[in-house]
Design a protein around this motif. Structure first.
Motif, PDB file in Angstrom:
ATOM      1  N   VAL A  71      43.392  40.499  39.281  1.00  0.00           N
ATOM      2  CA  VAL A  71      42.403  41.529  38.484  1.00  0.00           C
ATOM      3  C   VAL A  71      42.514  41.404  37.124  1.00  0.00           C
ATOM      4  N   GLY A  72      43.791  41.256  36.588  1.00  0.00           N
ATOM      5  CA  GLY A  72      43.978  40.899  35.245  1.00  0.00           C
ATOM      6  C   GLY A  72      43.290  40.130  34.570  1.00  0.00           C
ATOM      7  N   PHE A  73      43.072  38.934  35.074  1.00  0.00           N
ATOM      8  CA  PHE A  73      42.398  37.793  34.549  1.00  0.00           C
ATOM      9  C   PHE A  73      40.787  38.186  34.363  1.00  0.00           C
ATOM     10  N   GLN A  74      40.518  39.012  35.324  1.00  0.00           N
ATOM     11  CA  GLN A  74      38.787  39.394  35.487  1.00  0.00           C
ATOM     12  C   GLN A  74      38.601  40.313  34.452  1.00  0.00           C
ATOM     13  N   ILE A  75      39.265  41.076  33.932  1.00  0.00           N
ATOM     14  CA  ILE A  75      39.454  41.847  32.945  1.00  0.00           C
ATOM     15  C   ILE A  75      39.531  41.180  31.407  1.00  0.00           C
ATOM     16  N   GLU A  76      40.296  40.366  31.616  1.00  0.00           N
ATOM     17  CA  GLU A  76      40.708  39.439  30.260  1.00  0.00           C
ATOM     18  C   GLU A  76      39.857  38.759  29.757  1.00  0.00           C
ATOM     19  N   GLU A  77      39.041  38.063  30.770  1.00  0.00           N
ATOM     20  CA  GLU A  77      38.062  36.851  30.577  1.00  0.00           C
ATOM     21  C   GLU A  77      37.231  37.444  29.678  1.00  0.00           C
ATOM     22  N   GLN A  78      36.253  38.781  29.806  1.00  0.00           N
ATOM     23  CA  GLN A  78      35.373  39.037  28.812  1.00  0.00           C
ATOM     24  C   GLN A  78      35.857  39.562  27.720  1.00  0.00           C
ATOM     25  N   LEU A  79      37.089  39.967  27.612  1.00  0.00           N
ATOM     26  CA  LEU A  79      37.690  40.159  26.047  1.00  0.00           C
ATOM     27  C   LEU A  79      37.926  38.955  25.327  1.00  0.00           C
ATOM     28  N   ARG A  80      38.334  37.991  25.967  1.00  0.00           N
ATOM     29  CA  ARG A  80      38.614  36.662  25.435  1.00  0.00           C
ATOM     30  C   ARG A  80      37.240  36.036  24.818  1.00  0.00           C
ATOM     31  N   VAL A  81      36.222  36.073  25.746  1.00  0.00           N
ATOM     32  CA  VAL A  81      34.770  35.379  25.604  1.00  0.00           C
ATOM     33  C   VAL A  81      34.057  36.243  24.676  1.00  0.00           C
ATOM     34  N   ALA A 117      44.106  44.585  28.919  1.00  0.00           N
ATOM     35  CA  ALA A 117      43.907  44.954  30.452  1.00  0.00           C
ATOM     36  C   ALA A 117      44.686  45.683  30.889  1.00  0.00           C
ATOM     37  N   VAL A 118      46.275  45.742  30.538  1.00  0.00           N
ATOM     38  CA  VAL A 118      47.099  46.563  31.098  1.00  0.00           C
ATOM     39  C   VAL A 118      46.705  47.955  30.479  1.00  0.00           C
ATOM     40  N   GLU A 119      46.279  48.393  29.323  1.00  0.00           N
ATOM     41  CA  GLU A 119      46.059  49.692  28.734  1.00  0.00           C
ATOM     42  C   GLU A 119      44.895  50.105  29.706  1.00  0.00           C
ATOM     43  N   LEU A 120      43.809  49.329  30.113  1.00  0.00           N
ATOM     44  CA  LEU A 120      42.517  49.730  30.752  1.00  0.00           C
ATOM     45  C   LEU A 120      43.203  50.183  32.138  1.00  0.00           C
ATOM     46  N   LEU A 121      43.763  49.500  32.641  1.00  0.00           N
ATOM     47  CA  LEU A 121      44.382  49.954  34.231  1.00  0.00           C
ATOM     48  C   LEU A 121      45.146  51.174  33.954  1.00  0.00           C
ATOM     49  N   ASP A 122      45.949  51.348  33.098  1.00  0.00           N
ATOM     50  CA  ASP A 122      46.742  52.640  32.816  1.00  0.00           C
ATOM     51  C   ASP A 122      45.705  53.589  32.596  1.00  0.00           C
ATOM     52  N   ASN A 138      51.782  51.306  37.817  1.00  0.00           N
ATOM     53  CA  ASN A 138      52.486  50.099  37.476  1.00  0.00           C
ATOM     54  C   ASN A 138      51.174  49.044  37.235  1.00  0.00           C
ATOM     55  N   PRO A 139      50.617  49.259  35.925  1.00  0.00           N
ATOM     56  CA  PRO A 139      49.628  48.523  35.450  1.00  0.00           C
ATOM     57  C   PRO A 139      50.307  47.031  34.998  1.00  0.00           C
ATOM     58  N   ARG A 140      51.263  47.036  34.616  1.00  0.00           N
ATOM     59  CA  ARG A 140      51.868  45.837  34.061  1.00  0.00           C
ATOM     60  C   ARG A 140      52.164  44.895  35.270  1.00  0.00           C
ATOM     61  N   GLY A 141      52.588  45.443  36.505  1.00  0.00           N
ATOM     62  CA  GLY A 141      52.724  44.644  37.544  1.00  0.00           C
ATOM     63  C   GLY A 141      51.388  44.404  38.404  1.00  0.00           C
ATOM     64  N   ARG A 142      50.315  45.264  38.406  1.00  0.00           N
ATOM     65  CA  ARG A 142      49.112  45.197  39.117  1.00  0.00           C
ATOM     66  C   ARG A 142      48.269  44.279  38.349  1.00  0.00           C
ATOM     67  N   VAL A 143      48.556  44.036  37.219  1.00  0.00           N
ATOM     68  CA  VAL A 143      47.377  43.048  36.457  1.00  0.00           C
ATOM     69  C   VAL A 143      47.735  41.585  36.780  1.00  0.00           C
ATOM     70  N   ARG A 144      48.836  41.457  37.519  1.00  0.00           N
ATOM     71  CA  ARG A 144      48.811  40.165  37.943  1.00  0.00           C
ATOM     72  C   ARG A 144      48.691  39.717  39.489  1.00  0.00           C
ATOM     73  N   GLN A 145      48.012  41.106  40.242  1.00  0.00           N
ATOM     74  CA  GLN A 145      47.744  40.860  41.404  1.00  0.00           C
ATOM     75  C   GLN A 145      45.997  40.636  41.919  1.00  0.00           C
ATOM     76  N   TYR A 146      45.951  40.131  43.048  1.00  0.00           N
ATOM     77  CA  TYR A 146      44.552  39.817  43.373  1.00  0.00           C
ATOM     78  C   TYR A 146      43.954  40.929  44.054  1.00  0.00           C
ATOM     79  N   PRO A 147      42.470  41.012  44.215  1.00  0.00           N
ATOM     80  CA  PRO A 147      42.032  42.149  44.879  1.00  0.00           C
ATOM     81  C   PRO A 147      42.241  42.625  45.995  1.00  0.00           C
ATOM     82  N   HIS A 148      42.539  41.442  46.940  1.00  0.00           N
ATOM     83  CA  HIS A 148      42.986  41.843  48.091  1.00  0.00           C
ATOM     84  C   HIS A 148      44.289  42.585  48.402  1.00  0.00           C
TER      85      HIS A 148
END
Length: 337
Positions: free
Chosen positions: A120-130, A143-148, A154-164
Protein backbone atom coordinates in the motif's frame (compact mmCIF):
# COMPACT_ATOMS: atom_id res chain seq x y z
CA UNK A 1 -25.96 18.35 5.73
CA UNK A 2 -22.36 19.22 5.05
CA UNK A 3 -20.75 21.62 7.49
CA UNK A 4 -18.96 23.49 4.72
CA UNK A 5 -19.97 27.10 4.18
CA UNK A 6 -22.15 27.37 1.10
CA UNK A 7 -20.51 28.27 -2.20
CA UNK A 8 -20.69 31.72 -3.71
CA UNK A 9 -23.42 31.56 -6.39
CA UNK A 10 -21.54 34.14 -8.48
CA UNK A 11 -18.27 32.20 -8.44
CA UNK A 12 -17.24 30.02 -11.37
CA UNK A 13 -17.93 26.36 -10.59
CA UNK A 14 -15.03 24.09 -9.86
CA UNK A 15 -16.49 21.45 -12.18
CA UNK A 16 -19.11 22.04 -14.85
CA UNK A 17 -20.57 19.13 -16.82
CA UNK A 18 -22.83 20.24 -19.64
CA UNK A 19 -25.01 18.11 -21.95
CA UNK A 20 -22.61 15.15 -21.70
CA UNK A 21 -23.42 12.28 -24.07
CA UNK A 22 -21.78 8.86 -24.15
CA UNK A 23 -22.56 5.75 -26.20
CA UNK A 24 -21.38 2.19 -25.70
CA UNK A 25 -21.03 0.54 -29.10
CA UNK A 26 -21.46 -3.17 -28.52
CA UNK A 27 -22.15 -6.28 -30.59
CA UNK A 28 -25.79 -6.06 -29.55
CA UNK A 29 -26.16 -2.45 -30.67
CA UNK A 30 -25.56 1.11 -29.49
CA UNK A 31 -26.39 1.77 -25.84
CA UNK A 32 -27.11 5.39 -24.97
CA UNK A 33 -25.44 5.47 -21.55
CA UNK A 34 -25.39 9.24 -21.01
CA UNK A 35 -28.04 11.34 -22.71
CA UNK A 36 -27.35 14.98 -21.90
CA UNK A 37 -26.03 14.94 -18.33
CA UNK A 38 -25.47 18.36 -16.76
CA UNK A 39 -24.40 19.37 -13.26
CA UNK A 40 -21.98 21.70 -11.48
CA UNK A 41 -19.89 21.49 -8.32
CA UNK A 42 -18.48 24.48 -6.45
CA UNK A 43 -15.38 24.54 -4.27
CA UNK A 44 -16.25 23.27 -0.80
CA UNK A 45 -19.59 21.84 -1.95
CA UNK A 46 -20.87 18.27 -1.74
CA UNK A 47 -22.97 17.14 -4.69
CA UNK A 48 -24.57 13.71 -4.29
CA UNK A 49 -25.43 11.85 -7.49
CA UNK A 50 -28.25 9.36 -6.88
CA UNK A 51 -29.86 6.67 -8.99
CA UNK A 52 -30.33 2.95 -9.53
CA UNK A 53 -27.57 0.77 -10.96
CA UNK A 54 -27.18 1.47 -14.67
CA UNK A 55 -28.39 5.07 -14.50
CA UNK A 56 -25.00 6.42 -15.64
CA UNK A 57 -23.55 7.71 -12.37
CA UNK A 58 -20.18 5.97 -12.59
CA UNK A 59 -19.83 6.44 -16.36
CA UNK A 60 -20.25 10.19 -15.85
CA UNK A 61 -17.47 10.15 -13.25
CA UNK A 62 -15.17 8.08 -15.49
CA UNK A 63 -15.76 10.47 -18.38
CA UNK A 64 -15.02 13.47 -16.17
CA UNK A 65 -11.79 11.82 -15.01
CA UNK A 66 -10.80 10.85 -18.55
CA UNK A 67 -10.63 7.13 -17.74
CA UNK A 68 -13.62 5.90 -19.75
CA UNK A 69 -12.83 2.66 -21.55
CA UNK A 70 -12.71 3.45 -25.28
CA UNK A 71 -13.96 1.31 -26.88
CA UNK A 72 -16.75 0.52 -26.14
CA UNK A 73 -17.42 3.94 -24.61
CA UNK A 74 -17.50 6.90 -27.01
CA UNK A 75 -18.12 10.52 -25.99
CA UNK A 76 -20.50 11.90 -28.63
CA UNK A 77 -21.14 15.36 -27.25
CA UNK A 78 -21.09 17.78 -24.37
CA UNK A 79 -18.53 19.56 -22.25
CA UNK A 80 -16.52 18.91 -19.09
CA UNK A 81 -14.82 22.01 -17.67
CA UNK A 82 -12.56 22.08 -14.65
CA UNK A 83 -11.91 25.60 -13.39
CA UNK A 84 -13.13 26.82 -16.78
CA UNK A 85 -10.76 24.61 -18.79
CA UNK A 86 -12.34 22.23 -21.28
CA UNK A 87 -11.09 18.71 -20.63
CA UNK A 88 -12.78 16.70 -23.38
CA UNK A 89 -10.60 18.36 -26.02
CA UNK A 90 -7.45 18.58 -23.87
CA UNK A 91 -4.39 16.54 -24.77
CA UNK A 92 -3.79 13.20 -22.99
CA UNK A 93 -0.82 14.78 -21.23
CA UNK A 94 -2.94 17.63 -19.91
CA UNK A 95 -5.63 15.21 -18.72
CA UNK A 96 -2.97 13.30 -16.75
CA UNK A 97 -1.79 16.54 -15.18
CA UNK A 98 -5.32 17.37 -14.01
CA UNK A 99 -5.90 13.85 -12.66
CA UNK A 100 -4.56 13.53 -9.15
CA UNK A 101 -3.53 17.14 -8.65
CA UNK A 102 -6.77 18.77 -9.85
CA UNK A 103 -9.30 16.03 -9.31
CA UNK A 104 -9.06 12.53 -7.88
CA UNK A 105 -11.37 9.56 -7.60
CA UNK A 106 -12.10 6.94 -4.96
CA UNK A 107 -13.30 3.73 -6.61
CA UNK A 108 -16.09 1.60 -5.18
CA UNK A 109 -14.09 -1.65 -5.03
CA UNK A 110 -10.86 -0.88 -3.19
CA UNK A 111 -9.61 -4.48 -3.45
CA UNK A 112 -9.79 -4.35 -7.25
CA UNK A 113 -8.48 -0.78 -7.47
CA UNK A 114 -5.36 -1.52 -5.41
CA UNK A 115 -2.57 -3.53 -7.05
CA UNK A 116 -2.18 -6.77 -5.09
CA UNK A 117 1.53 -7.24 -5.87
CA UNK A 118 2.70 -3.92 -4.41
CA UNK A 119 2.54 -2.67 -0.85
CA UNK A 120 0.00 0.00 0.00
CA UNK A 121 2.85 2.36 0.84
CA UNK A 122 4.51 1.86 -2.55
CA UNK A 123 1.27 2.67 -4.35
CA UNK A 124 0.91 5.95 -2.47
CA UNK A 125 4.60 6.82 -2.81
CA UNK A 126 4.80 6.16 -6.55
CA UNK A 127 2.67 9.13 -7.54
CA UNK A 128 4.58 11.39 -5.14
CA UNK A 129 7.90 10.40 -6.69
CA UNK A 130 6.66 10.63 -10.28
CA UNK A 131 4.44 13.69 -10.03
CA UNK A 132 6.17 15.67 -7.27
CA UNK A 133 9.75 14.50 -7.73
CA UNK A 134 10.08 13.43 -4.08
CA UNK A 135 12.88 11.20 -2.89
CA UNK A 136 11.98 7.71 -1.67
CA UNK A 137 12.51 8.77 1.92
CA UNK A 138 10.32 11.87 1.64
CA UNK A 139 7.63 9.96 -0.27
CA UNK A 140 7.60 7.25 2.41
CA UNK A 141 7.28 9.86 5.16
CA UNK A 142 4.38 11.48 3.30
CA UNK A 143 2.69 8.11 2.78
CA UNK A 144 2.88 7.41 6.52
CA UNK A 145 1.45 10.86 7.20
CA UNK A 146 -1.46 10.26 4.80
CA UNK A 147 -2.28 6.87 6.33
CA UNK A 148 -2.28 8.52 9.73
CA UNK A 149 -4.61 11.26 8.46
CA UNK A 150 -7.17 8.67 7.36
CA UNK A 151 -6.90 7.06 10.80
CA UNK A 152 -5.18 3.81 9.93
CA UNK A 153 -3.58 2.46 13.13
CA UNK A 154 0.19 1.94 13.15
CA UNK A 155 0.76 3.69 9.80
CA UNK A 156 4.53 3.07 9.90
CA UNK A 157 3.89 -0.66 9.98
CA UNK A 158 0.88 -0.67 7.68
CA UNK A 159 2.74 1.19 4.94
CA UNK A 160 4.77 -1.98 4.33
CA UNK A 161 1.75 -4.27 4.06
CA UNK A 162 -0.14 -5.50 0.99
CA UNK A 163 -3.82 -4.82 0.22
CA UNK A 164 -4.92 -8.34 1.20
CA UNK A 165 -3.57 -7.69 4.71
CA UNK A 166 -6.06 -4.81 5.16
CA UNK A 167 -9.72 -5.17 6.11
CA UNK A 168 -12.37 -3.78 3.74
CA UNK A 169 -12.69 -0.56 5.72
CA UNK A 170 -8.92 -0.13 5.93
CA UNK A 171 -8.54 -0.68 2.18
CA UNK A 172 -11.09 2.06 1.57
CA UNK A 173 -9.14 4.36 3.90
CA UNK A 174 -5.97 3.53 1.97
CA UNK A 175 -7.77 4.46 -1.26
CA UNK A 176 -8.75 7.79 0.28
CA UNK A 177 -5.12 8.37 1.30
CA UNK A 178 -3.98 7.67 -2.28
CA UNK A 179 -6.56 10.06 -3.70
CA UNK A 180 -5.43 12.85 -1.34
CA UNK A 181 -1.70 12.44 -2.01
CA UNK A 182 -1.49 15.23 -4.61
CA UNK A 183 -3.88 17.59 -2.76
CA UNK A 184 -6.75 17.62 -5.30
CA UNK A 185 -9.33 20.39 -5.37
CA UNK A 186 -12.14 17.98 -6.32
CA UNK A 187 -12.74 14.47 -5.04
CA UNK A 188 -15.12 12.03 -6.74
CA UNK A 189 -16.19 9.20 -4.43
CA UNK A 190 -17.87 6.36 -6.33
CA UNK A 191 -19.92 4.29 -3.88
CA UNK A 192 -17.20 4.65 -1.20
CA UNK A 193 -19.10 2.55 1.34
CA UNK A 194 -19.98 -0.43 -0.87
CA UNK A 195 -19.78 -3.82 0.91
CA UNK A 196 -18.92 -2.21 4.26
CA UNK A 197 -20.95 -2.73 7.42
CA UNK A 198 -23.05 0.12 8.75
CA UNK A 199 -20.58 1.19 11.44
CA UNK A 200 -17.66 1.34 9.00
CA UNK A 201 -19.83 3.17 6.47
CA UNK A 202 -20.50 5.90 9.01
CA UNK A 203 -16.79 6.15 9.84
CA UNK A 204 -15.83 6.50 6.17
CA UNK A 205 -18.45 9.19 5.54
CA UNK A 206 -17.43 11.10 8.67
CA UNK A 207 -13.82 10.90 7.51
CA UNK A 208 -14.64 12.26 4.05
CA UNK A 209 -16.67 15.11 5.56
CA UNK A 210 -13.84 16.01 7.93
CA UNK A 211 -11.22 15.97 5.15
CA UNK A 212 -13.45 18.10 2.96
CA UNK A 213 -13.91 20.70 5.70
CA UNK A 214 -10.18 20.84 6.37
CA UNK A 215 -9.18 21.15 2.72
CA UNK A 216 -12.16 23.01 1.25
CA UNK A 217 -12.48 20.45 -1.55
CA UNK A 218 -15.42 19.96 -3.82
CA UNK A 219 -16.90 16.48 -3.38
CA UNK A 220 -19.01 14.43 -5.79
CA UNK A 221 -20.57 11.54 -3.90
CA UNK A 222 -21.96 8.79 -6.13
CA UNK A 223 -24.32 6.52 -4.24
CA UNK A 224 -27.69 4.79 -4.14
CA UNK A 225 -27.93 5.15 -0.35
CA UNK A 226 -30.38 7.93 0.41
CA UNK A 227 -29.60 7.68 4.12
CA UNK A 228 -25.94 8.56 3.53
CA UNK A 229 -26.90 11.44 1.25
CA UNK A 230 -29.20 13.03 3.82
CA UNK A 231 -26.31 13.46 6.24
CA UNK A 232 -23.64 14.96 3.98
CA UNK A 233 -24.98 16.47 0.75
CA UNK A 234 -25.45 20.15 -0.01
CA UNK A 235 -27.15 19.44 -3.34
CA UNK A 236 -28.46 16.30 -5.04
CA UNK A 237 -28.62 15.27 -8.69
CA UNK A 238 -30.94 12.32 -9.39
CA UNK A 239 -30.14 10.25 -12.50
CA UNK A 240 -32.35 7.89 -14.46
CA UNK A 241 -31.54 6.17 -17.77
CA UNK A 242 -28.57 8.41 -18.51
CA UNK A 243 -30.21 11.74 -17.65
CA UNK A 244 -30.31 14.01 -14.62
CA UNK A 245 -34.05 14.08 -13.96
CA UNK A 246 -33.98 16.30 -10.87
CA UNK A 247 -31.58 18.63 -9.10
CA UNK A 248 -32.10 20.60 -5.90
CA UNK A 249 -30.58 21.40 -2.56
CA UNK A 250 -30.76 18.40 -0.26
CA UNK A 251 -33.31 19.78 2.20
CA UNK A 252 -35.74 20.87 -0.50
CA UNK A 253 -35.49 17.61 -2.42
CA UNK A 254 -36.15 15.45 0.63
CA UNK A 255 -39.02 17.67 1.73
CA UNK A 256 -40.78 18.02 -1.66
CA UNK A 257 -39.44 16.09 -4.67
CA UNK A 258 -40.23 17.55 -8.10
CA UNK A 259 -39.97 14.34 -10.13
CA UNK A 260 -42.00 11.13 -9.68
CA UNK A 261 -38.84 9.00 -9.75
CA UNK A 262 -37.33 10.95 -6.86
CA UNK A 263 -40.57 10.62 -4.95
CA UNK A 264 -40.61 6.87 -5.57
CA UNK A 265 -37.03 6.55 -4.32
CA UNK A 266 -37.88 8.40 -1.13
CA UNK A 267 -41.06 6.35 -0.62
CA UNK A 268 -39.01 3.15 -0.83
CA UNK A 269 -36.96 4.08 2.23
CA UNK A 270 -37.79 1.98 5.32
CA UNK A 271 -39.35 4.04 8.13
CA UNK A 272 -39.45 3.40 11.86
CA UNK A 273 -43.11 4.43 12.05
CA UNK A 274 -44.06 1.75 9.51
CA UNK A 275 -42.72 -1.27 11.34
CA UNK A 276 -44.38 -4.50 10.24
CA UNK A 277 -45.69 -3.10 6.96
CA UNK A 278 -44.48 -4.05 3.47
CA UNK A 279 -41.82 -1.82 1.99
CA UNK A 280 -42.79 0.36 -0.94
CA UNK A 281 -41.06 -0.53 -4.19
CA UNK A 282 -40.73 1.01 -7.63
CA UNK A 283 -42.60 -1.27 -9.99
CA UNK A 284 -40.83 -2.65 -13.05
CA UNK A 285 -37.19 -2.32 -14.03
CA UNK A 286 -34.99 0.46 -15.44
CA UNK A 287 -35.12 0.45 -19.26
CA UNK A 288 -32.52 -1.26 -21.41
CA UNK A 289 -30.07 1.38 -22.61
CA UNK A 290 -30.11 -0.40 -25.97
CA UNK A 291 -33.81 0.42 -26.33
CA UNK A 292 -34.83 3.41 -24.24
CA UNK A 293 -38.60 3.95 -24.62
CA UNK A 294 -40.00 6.95 -26.46
CA UNK A 295 -41.00 9.96 -24.45
CA UNK A 296 -40.03 10.05 -20.79
CA UNK A 297 -37.82 7.02 -19.99
CA UNK A 298 -39.57 6.65 -16.62
CA UNK A 299 -43.11 6.53 -18.01
CA UNK A 300 -43.47 2.69 -17.99
CA UNK A 301 -42.96 2.76 -14.20
CA UNK A 302 -44.59 6.09 -13.39
CA UNK A 303 -48.05 6.17 -11.76
CA UNK A 304 -48.57 9.68 -13.17
CA UNK A 305 -47.80 8.79 -16.80
CA UNK A 306 -50.12 10.25 -19.44
CA UNK A 307 -50.14 10.15 -23.24
CA UNK A 308 -47.81 13.12 -23.42
CA UNK A 309 -45.24 11.26 -21.30
CA UNK A 310 -45.22 8.35 -23.74
CA UNK A 311 -44.65 10.54 -26.79
CA UNK A 312 -42.61 13.59 -25.74
CA UNK A 313 -39.25 13.70 -23.94
CA UNK A 314 -39.67 16.19 -21.07
CA UNK A 315 -37.30 19.14 -21.16
CA UNK A 316 -35.44 20.00 -18.01
CA UNK A 317 -36.84 23.20 -16.52
CA UNK A 318 -37.21 25.05 -13.22
CA UNK A 319 -40.57 24.44 -11.53
CA UNK A 320 -39.40 26.65 -8.65
CA UNK A 321 -36.32 28.80 -7.89
CA UNK A 322 -33.25 26.62 -7.37
CA UNK A 323 -35.09 23.48 -8.54
CA UNK A 324 -34.66 21.60 -11.82
CA UNK A 325 -36.83 18.73 -13.04
CA UNK A 326 -37.24 16.78 -16.28
CA UNK A 327 -40.94 16.04 -15.84
CA UNK A 328 -43.90 17.42 -17.82
CA UNK A 329 -45.82 17.78 -14.57
CA UNK A 330 -43.05 18.92 -12.24
CA UNK A 331 -45.08 21.80 -10.86
CA UNK A 332 -47.91 19.46 -9.86
CA UNK A 333 -45.49 16.92 -8.38
CA UNK A 334 -43.77 19.67 -6.40
CA UNK A 335 -47.11 20.90 -5.09
CA UNK A 336 -47.95 17.38 -3.97
CA UNK A 337 -50.84 17.05 -6.36
Amino acid sequence: MSGVTGPDPAAEPLLAVQDLRVEFRTRDGVATVLNGVSYEVAAGETLAVLGESGSGKSVTAQTVMGILDTPPGVVTGGSVRFRGEELLTASPRRRREVRGAGMAMIFQDALSALNPVFTVGFQIEEQLRVRRGMSRRDARARAVELLDQVRIPNPRGRVRQYPHEFSGGMRQRAMIAMSLALDPELLIADEPTTALDVTVQAQIMDLLAEIQRERGMGLVLITHDLGVVAQVADRIAVMYAGRVVEQADARSLYRTPAHPYTGALLDSLPRLDQKGTALNTIKGLPPSLLAIPDGCPFHPRCPRAQDRCRAEVPARHEPAPGRASACHFAEEVLAGG
